[in-house]
Design a protein around this motif. Structure first.
Motif, PDB file in Angstrom:
ATOM      1  N   THR A 344      37.693  65.336  18.811  1.00  0.00           N
ATOM      2  CA  THR A 344      36.496  65.461  18.502  1.00  0.00           C
ATOM      3  C   THR A 344      35.813  64.439  17.860  1.00  0.00           C
ATOM      4  N   SER A 345      34.827  64.169  18.155  1.00  0.00           N
ATOM      5  CA  SER A 345      34.181  62.990  17.753  1.00  0.00           C
ATOM      6  C   SER A 345      33.628  63.136  15.971  1.00  0.00           C
ATOM      7  N   ASP A 346      33.707  62.148  15.316  1.00  0.00           N
ATOM      8  CA  ASP A 346      33.014  62.043  14.079  1.00  0.00           C
ATOM      9  C   ASP A 346      34.037  63.190  13.194  1.00  0.00           C
ATOM     10  N   LEU A 347      35.209  63.312  13.335  1.00  0.00           N
ATOM     11  CA  LEU A 347      36.109  64.113  12.564  1.00  0.00           C
ATOM     12  C   LEU A 347      37.143  63.357  12.034  1.00  0.00           C
ATOM     13  N   VAL A 348      37.820  63.905  10.877  1.00  0.00           N
ATOM     14  CA  VAL A 348      38.811  63.278  10.151  1.00  0.00           C
ATOM     15  C   VAL A 348      40.240  64.055  10.617  1.00  0.00           C
ATOM     16  N   TYR A 349      41.193  63.189  11.031  1.00  0.00           N
ATOM     17  CA  TYR A 349      42.372  63.872  11.491  1.00  0.00           C
ATOM     18  C   TYR A 349      43.492  63.101  10.609  1.00  0.00           C
ATOM     19  N   TYR A 350      44.626  63.597  10.714  1.00  0.00           N
ATOM     20  CA  TYR A 350      46.112  63.140   9.993  1.00  0.00           C
ATOM     21  C   TYR A 350      46.808  62.842  11.357  1.00  0.00           C
ATOM     22  N   VAL A 351      47.664  61.669  11.336  1.00  0.00           N
ATOM     23  CA  VAL A 351      48.747  61.301  12.102  1.00  0.00           C
ATOM     24  C   VAL A 351      49.796  61.086  11.385  1.00  0.00           C
ATOM     25  N   ARG A 352      51.044  61.414  12.040  1.00  0.00           N
ATOM     26  CA  ARG A 352      52.504  61.288  11.215  1.00  0.00           C
ATOM     27  C   ARG A 352      53.420  60.912  12.428  1.00  0.00           C
ATOM     28  N   ALA A 353      54.011  59.726  12.061  1.00  0.00           N
ATOM     29  CA  ALA A 353      55.298  59.604  13.072  1.00  0.00           C
ATOM     30  C   ALA A 353      56.508  60.328  12.584  1.00  0.00           C
ATOM     31  N   TRP A 354      57.389  60.763  13.975  1.00  0.00           N
ATOM     32  CA  TRP A 354      58.504  61.569  13.623  1.00  0.00           C
ATOM     33  C   TRP A 354      59.728  61.016  14.627  1.00  0.00           C
ATOM     34  N   ALA A 355      60.817  61.200  14.225  1.00  0.00           N
ATOM     35  CA  ALA A 355      62.001  60.645  14.981  1.00  0.00           C
ATOM     36  C   ALA A 355      63.478  61.771  14.598  1.00  0.00           C
TER      37      ALA A 355
END
Length: 378
Positions: A344-355
């Motif tokens: 959704t536009s103009d919102l804060v997200y968190y992203v995280r890599a995994w393995a």
């Protein structure tokens, strides 16, 4: 042929009882047993139940000196002897040879048998692969004949927490051939032996689906008799990814009709070290998540992401199957990326890599926040 293993006496079983004509089923019939593998007292061999037995569908090649014929297993008696039958009648010669497994490419010329040892064997825990253990019997009178193995076997006893789909044994010396075309120069010899001819390599792969535990599981790989000069390397696969590799530099003797068992070995697969990279290509509804692997061997990798407002603590909540968390899977590599969609536009997200490593352990990089672009035209 499935081989179920048990350490019983080292003496051979009584092998072949005579041929006969059956009134109900057309064709020549014969009965065959199998000489049992012997233990190698120089190793820690201690299986509880080492016995080789016939399995439904087994076929053998019989040659009377001029004509090859396929015989198929029809039944097995209480003593483990299998009754085989061919289509139509077959006349045994003065000297006959029988070869397991049946292969249309196996040839008999004079006293020489030529056959192929496969590069891939298929097995489950505790068994040989079907058709992997070549055997031979020579007879003039089809009564009381011993069907004996032409190869030996290496038994690997593995513990750990890995999920594996294949084991590869690679001889340290490229001169040691573990598959390809082999010959028995004289099948009438007291101890007929295989000799490498052509078309082979120094490795054999055993396909097996197994999850290792604290209790040792036994894996049997059939190998031609000889010395693994300089030892060998064992590679464990999950899919096409090598998740573990271990080498021994000791010479290993593989003897015909014997099982050489290695000591219990604990497979320890280190966790993957993964780093989250700040996302790129950020738009109003999508972005590109990026991760890198600096150590360990992943069998799966990707990114997870979620709205910041859905996470009380990104360090603990932003995980696979977490509440409000979306996960993606990327192509496994030391650097990978995955598209984050449905944002959704103009919102804060968190992203995280995994393995994930071959033992099923999942490692994560640090969670990184980013904001989608404002939709000026929305």
């Amino acid at each position: 042929m499935r081989k179920s293993f048990t350490i019983i006496a080292l003496a051979a079983l009584v092998m072949l009882a005579g041929c006969k004509k059956n009134q109900e089923t057309s064709g020549t019939r014969l009965t065959a047993g199998i000489e049992q593998h012997k233990s190698d007292s120089k190793t820690s061999l201690n299986p509880d139940d080492l016995k080789i037995s016939w399995t439904t569908g087994d076929k053998i090649l019989v040659n009377n000196g001029s004509e090859p014929k396929e015989f198929t297993l029809s039944s097995v008696d209480g003593e483990g002897r299998g009754e085989f039958a061919c289509t139509g009648d077959y006349n045994f010669g003065a000297t006959n040879v029988a070869v397991y497994p049946y292969d249309e490419n196996t040839t008999v010329s004079g006293n020489t048998v030529t056959m192929t040892l496969p590069a891939v064997q298929n097995a489950t825990v505790g068994t040989f692969g079907n058709g992997a253990n070549p055997m031979l019997a020579t007879f003039t009178d089809p009564e009381g004949i011993t069907f004996t193995s032409l190869c030996g076997a290496l038994c690997l006893q593995l513990t750990g927490e890995a999920s594996i789909t294949a084991i590869e044994i690679e001889a340290a010396s490229s001169d040691v051939k573990l598959n390809g075309t082999f010959t028995v120069a004289d099948y009438t010899a007291t101890e007929p032996a295989l000799t490498y001819s052509e078309g082979g390599t120094n490795s054999v792969r055993l396909n097996c689906t197994a999850t290792l535990t604290a209790d040792a599981q036994k894996f049997f790989v059939v190998l031609p008799a000889g010395t693994l000069t300089g030892g060998f390397t064992m590679k464990l696969y999950n899919g096409e990814t090598v998740v573990f590799s271990k080498s021994t530099a000791n010479n290993i003797e593989i003897e015909k009709n014997k099982v050489a068992t290695m000591n219990d070995f604990a497979v320890v697969i280190p966790p993957v070290t993964v780093t989250t990279i700040s996302p790129t290509h950020i738009s109003t509804t999508s972005a590109l998540g990026i991760g890198t692997v600096s150590s360990g061997t992943p069998i799966e990798c990707g990114v997870v992401y979620a709205l910041a407002s859905d996470l009380s603590n990104p360090a603990t909540d932003l995980v696979l199957n977490g509440t409000g968390v979306t996960s993606t899977t990327a192509t496994t590599a030391t650097a990978f990326d995955a598209e984050l969609t449905g944002l959704t536009s103009d919102l804060v997200y968190y992203v995280r890599a995994w393995a994930k490593n071959g033992a099923g352990q999942v490692s994560y990089g640090d969670p990184i926040p980013f904001a989608t672009r404002y939709d000026y035209y929305g």
